[in-house]
Design a protein around this motif. Structure first.
Motif, PDB file in Angstrom:
ATOM      1  N   THR A  19       0.826  -1.210   0.000  1.00 21.93           N
ATOM      2  CA  THR A  19       0.000   0.000   0.000  1.00 21.93           C
ATOM      3  C   THR A  19       0.859   1.257   0.000  1.00 21.93           C
ATOM      4  O   THR A  19       0.592   2.211  -0.747  1.00 21.93           O
ATOM      5  N   PHE A  23       1.165   4.024  -3.026  1.00 27.07           N
ATOM      6  CA  PHE A  23       0.944   5.456  -2.797  1.00 27.07           C
ATOM      7  C   PHE A  23       2.125   6.277  -3.314  1.00 27.07           C
ATOM      8  O   PHE A  23       1.942   7.287  -4.008  1.00 27.07           O
ATOM      9  N   PHE A 173      -6.045   5.406  -3.551  1.00 32.31           N
ATOM     10  CA  PHE A 173      -4.592   5.519  -3.595  1.00 32.31           C
ATOM     11  C   PHE A 173      -4.035   6.029  -4.921  1.00 32.31           C
ATOM     12  O   PHE A 173      -2.828   6.110  -5.083  1.00 32.31           O
TER      13      PHE A 173
END
Length: 609
Positions: A19, A23, A173
């Motif tokens: 994650t 990002f 994101f």
């Protein structure tokens, strides 16, 4: 949106690394996207004959701000123009733009690479959690639920979550990052025009959002109906022999058509609302774009916005780059509603409470020492009519107790209470003087082996079916168990021996062969307590003889509870209990019960006739 965030909080923590990298890469991709557009301004200046106006002959110290970067960029463009020509400067700018675009798409790819890891990982975890929960739930739960609906939640609803919620990870994101970075670029170019954009976008977003209301409710209705359809299919496949025997094909076709048409109506309503998202967002995006073009053009013509033609073209390019993620944002809002409806149905399964669990300080039990005792047992399913009423029975270790009586008299329920497939409503069952609810359930069930009327086998090899539930079983152990169960000969004669696949529920085997594999499985487990439920009732004479011989070997030196309709198979039992309407009305050995000339004698005479 809150529900969507809750879903991500539940399933994203194991993928924090992916994650964070997604990002970062999305942020870098957006930054290089802005720079690639900004680098086009000198080209447009050249086309608009403004090369003199942008000529820069002094370089500033490098700093991480727009003014220094653009100033020094124009300095090198001016240098190339003066040293070579404007054509060389164009080639230089084109090379810079190409490099920036390459970096933009590279980081976009790397972000998507990590997004794939998250999406597929979360879906795998979700399926595993659902399966683990489904396996852990007690039997009473499944008696109140449709199999097809449970299958729909485990497959179709998970697929819907994957297609909507997980595929919308970009909404959190990626798209917000793109929109934010491009908006910063727009603010740098023209704060006045960008403030106007800030006013227009929420209005357009609100109008787009109006079309998505009630989508979640419609989607949940559609998924519920799909569960009904799968239940109908599952029932039809299970009962196909009966459907054909009673010429009920047309009746079942009509029933299925009714369910299917109902599903079509629900999905039509939902999908019409869903497909409205694209044209509405397309129209609103174009409308905002045209309004900005008109407003920006007025600023240029009036000379009040510090804009020129080339900068405004790049401004429009940046704004156009916002439209795509903004449209994806609105589309994701629709798909997320569908996915959240599926997630609600999944949560109904995950949140189901298990009514049969271990006590906090449950005791371990590894051996069966003395006896099994039923004390004043009363039981009913879901609070309905009592199936068992005040039943008392003690079974000493090593004894064989036969349970006989009419169908529906409570025999199967009586034995199902011992391994805690269900818990008693009143009274208690004790093993070695302790209530079975005080033992660890896994330990309790390890003391018992089951052979049922319907042989429950799995679509796997013979070896794996016999070794089912027994860790580290060797081939020698499996063969020895098969020999005791009179199964070794037909296994050896099969195509691949013990590695032969037996098909769905053992469909490639005869009834007697399936039953002998079930017995071999129980032999290999080697439990001190055996539960046999109509183990020979569905077999022909020869198969019954082979199976009964295997059962006799299985019950040697074990405590056995045997449910039997064929009374000839339990003549030698240490105790025979006759059930009638949930009560034991007679008990004793075969000869004693015959002499009593009661319910058992009546059953025995009926079978002789």
């Amino acid at each position: 949106m809150k529900d969507f965030i809750k879903v991500l909080k539940r399933f994203l923590p194991p993928y924090k690394g992916d994650t964070i990298m997604m990002f970062v890469y999305n942020l870098l991709g957006a930054i290089f996207g802005v720079f690639s557009l900004g680098a086009v301004i000198p080209v447009l200046d050249t086309f608009f004959n403004k090369s003199v106006d942008v000529a820069v002959y002094e370089k500033l110290p490098w700093e991480l701000n727009t003014k220094a970067i653009m100033h020094n960029f124009n300095y090198y463009i001016t240098f190339i123009k003066d040293e070579y020509s404007a054509e060389y400067a164009l080639f230089f700018i084109a090379a810079i733009v190409l490099i920036l675009v390459f970096l933009k798409v590279l980081f976009a790819f790397l972000a998507s690479y990590h997004s794939v890891n998250i999406r597929n990982g979360v879906v795998r975890d979700m399926r595993q959690i659902i399966y683990n929960k489904m396996i852990s739930l007690p039997l009473p739960f499944f008696s109140a639920e449709k199999k097809g609906d449970i299958i729909a939640r485990s497959t179709g609803d998970v697929q819907e979550v994957e297609n909507s919620v997980m595929s919308s990870i970009d909404m959190i994101f990626k798209n917000p990052i793109l929109i934010l970075v491009y908006l910063i670029g727009l603010l740098v170019i023209s704060p006045q025009l960008t403030l106007f954009v800030f006013i227009m976008l929420p209005i357009a977003g609100y109008i787009i959002g109006l079309t998505g209301k009630k989508l979640k409710k419609s989607s949940r209705e559609g998924q519920n109906k799909m569960g009904d359809i799968l239940s109908t299919i599952e029932e039809s496949l299970s009962g196909l022999r009966i459907i054909k025997a009673f010429n009920a094909e047309e009746k079942m076709n009509i029933r299925f058509a009714s369910e299917s048409n109902s599903y079509r109506r629900i999905m039509n309503s939902m999908m019409r609302r869903y497909v409205l998202a694209h044209p509405v967002s397309e129209f609103m995006g174009t409308l905002v774009m045209l309004i900005i073009m008109c407003y920006g053009g007025m600023l240029i013509l009036n000379g009040t916005g510090n804009l020129d033609g080339s900068t405004f073209v790049v401004y429009l390019g940046m704004f156009f780059s916002i439209i795509a993620p903004a449209k994806a944002f609105s589309k994701a809002a629709y798909t997320i509603q569908k996915g959240l409806a599926a997630m609600d149905r999944i949560d109904q399964l995950l949140d189901a409470k298990s009514t049969i669990t271990d006590k906090e300080n449950a005791k371990e039990v590894k051996e069966f020492e003395n006896s099994i005792a039923y004390h004043n047992i009363t039981f009913s399913y879901n609070g309905e009519k009592k199936v068992l009423r005040n039943v008392d029975l003690e079974i000493p270790k090593g004894k064989t107790v036969a349970l006989v009586g009419q169908s529906g008299s409570g025999k199967t329920t009586f034995v199902d209470l011992l391994p805690r497939f269900y818990d008693v409503n009143e009274g208690s069952i004790q093993v070695d003087g302790l209530d079975i609810r005080d033992y660890k359930m896994k330990d309790l069930r390890n003391l018992m082996g089951n052979v049922n009327q319907e042989s429950i086998l799995f679509n796997d090899t013979i070896f794996n079916n016999i070794a089912f539930g027994v860790e580290d079983a060797t081939m020698e152990d499996v063969v020895a168990a098969a020999k005791i169960a009179n199964a070794h000969d037909f296994i050896s004669a099969s195509e691949n021996g013990y590695q032969t696949n037996i098909g769905d529920r053992g469909s490639k085997l005869s009834g007697g062969q399936r039953q002998r594999l079930s017995i071999a499985r129980a032999v290999l487990k080697n439990p001190p307590i055996m539960i046999l439920d109509e183990a020979t009732s569905a077999l022909d004479t020869e198969s019954e003889r082979l199976v009964q011989d295997a059962l006799d070997k299985l019950m040697e030196n074990r405590t056995s509870l045997v449910i039997a309709h064929r009374l000839s198979t339990v003549k030698n039992a240490d105790l025979i209990c006759v059930f009638h309407e949930g009560e034991i009305v007679e008990r004793g050995k075969h000869d004693e019960l015959i002499e009593k000339d009661g319910a058992y004698k009546k059953l025995y005479d009926m079978q002789l006739l």
